[in-house]
Design an enzyme around this catalytic site. Sequence first.
Site: not given
Ligand code: F6P
Length: 343
Positions: A124, A149, A274
């Site tokens: 997004d 997501d 994971i």
């Molecule tokens: O890819 C989406 C997502 O997994 C979200 O659900 C999560 O909050 C976020 O990315 C965390 O990503 P990062 O640890 O890379 O900031």
Amino acid sequence: MEHESPHREVDAASQPRRYTKPRRIAVLTAGGDAPGMNAAIRAVVRIGAAAGIEVLGSLRGFEGLVYGNFKDLGGRAVANIIQRGGTVLETSRAGEFRTAAGRARAAENLRYRGVEALVVIGGDGALQGSAAFADEIGINVMFVPASIDNDVPGTDYAIGFDTAVNTALQAIDRIRDTAFAYERVFIVEVMGRDSGFIALEVALGGGAEAVVVPEFDINVDDLCVRIEQSQLRGKRSSIIVVSEGPRTGGALAIAGAVKQRLGVEPRVVVLGHIQRGGAPTARDRLLASRMGAAAVQGITDGHPPALIGEKRGQIVYSPLGEMVGEPRRLDPDLFKLVEVLAT
Ligand code: F6P
């Protein structure tokens, strides 16, 4: 009566842009990585090669455009990646590309390399930057939704979601064995800071007692009543699935509240990143291959900037600019079904 001058200047901005078949395009992966991104890159490169189009890979997402970090992607460069999670092009959050100055620099780098169109594979956040870029620079951009997501508008499924749900489900099945053996309550936290698609499908597929998602309010007292009622019906173990993040409070906070009210000591499992890794499922490889191919097809056909979606099994093109900010809603009936099936 006034006559129009035959030399009247045409307002260029009001004319529809024309997109011709390019000789060279670039592909990048942006935002959180998602299993299946490699399969999409492979499809872009292979379909590009079949159409006589050279493909460059921008490294680390939009950052590669801004700093001029590209890699030549011939057909062989994408061999043996369809089954791999992550992204061989690496990824990053938008950074400098969020600014108009960063996007202007990116445009300059693309012009310098003769890149005439772009395929962005991302979530997004990447969608907003892609639409702004297409609008400001006039370059054709095809956007391929990839996010575990599943919160990208214009498509029923984003690449990576199916794998993430299946990964989480395998974990839940294991947790269920020990939950049953010890007669315990488990609170399992899944990813989805702002959206509960993963949590909802994992809860349904894993036979959870309840699900807590950012989209719908759920009261901890109600949750405790549900656990108690299920115990009265003879259930000795329970699994509650919770989306991560401040809007639900997260699994630890909910476990604390349950302990305080029921006097039981729930076990907490945070599945975390994971869910982002691992080999993509067959469904994600197929989706990624179809979407990557459709993106290059859209470019060769001169289709204006679009988001490639899959709706009811069909590939669809939605105008890119119109997709920004479009909400993607959880199905309230599925949310209720979790509760009904848990009885
Ligand atoms: O890819 C989406 C997502 O997994 C979200 O659900 C999560 O909050 C976020 O990315 C965390 O990503 P990062 O640890 O890379 O900031």
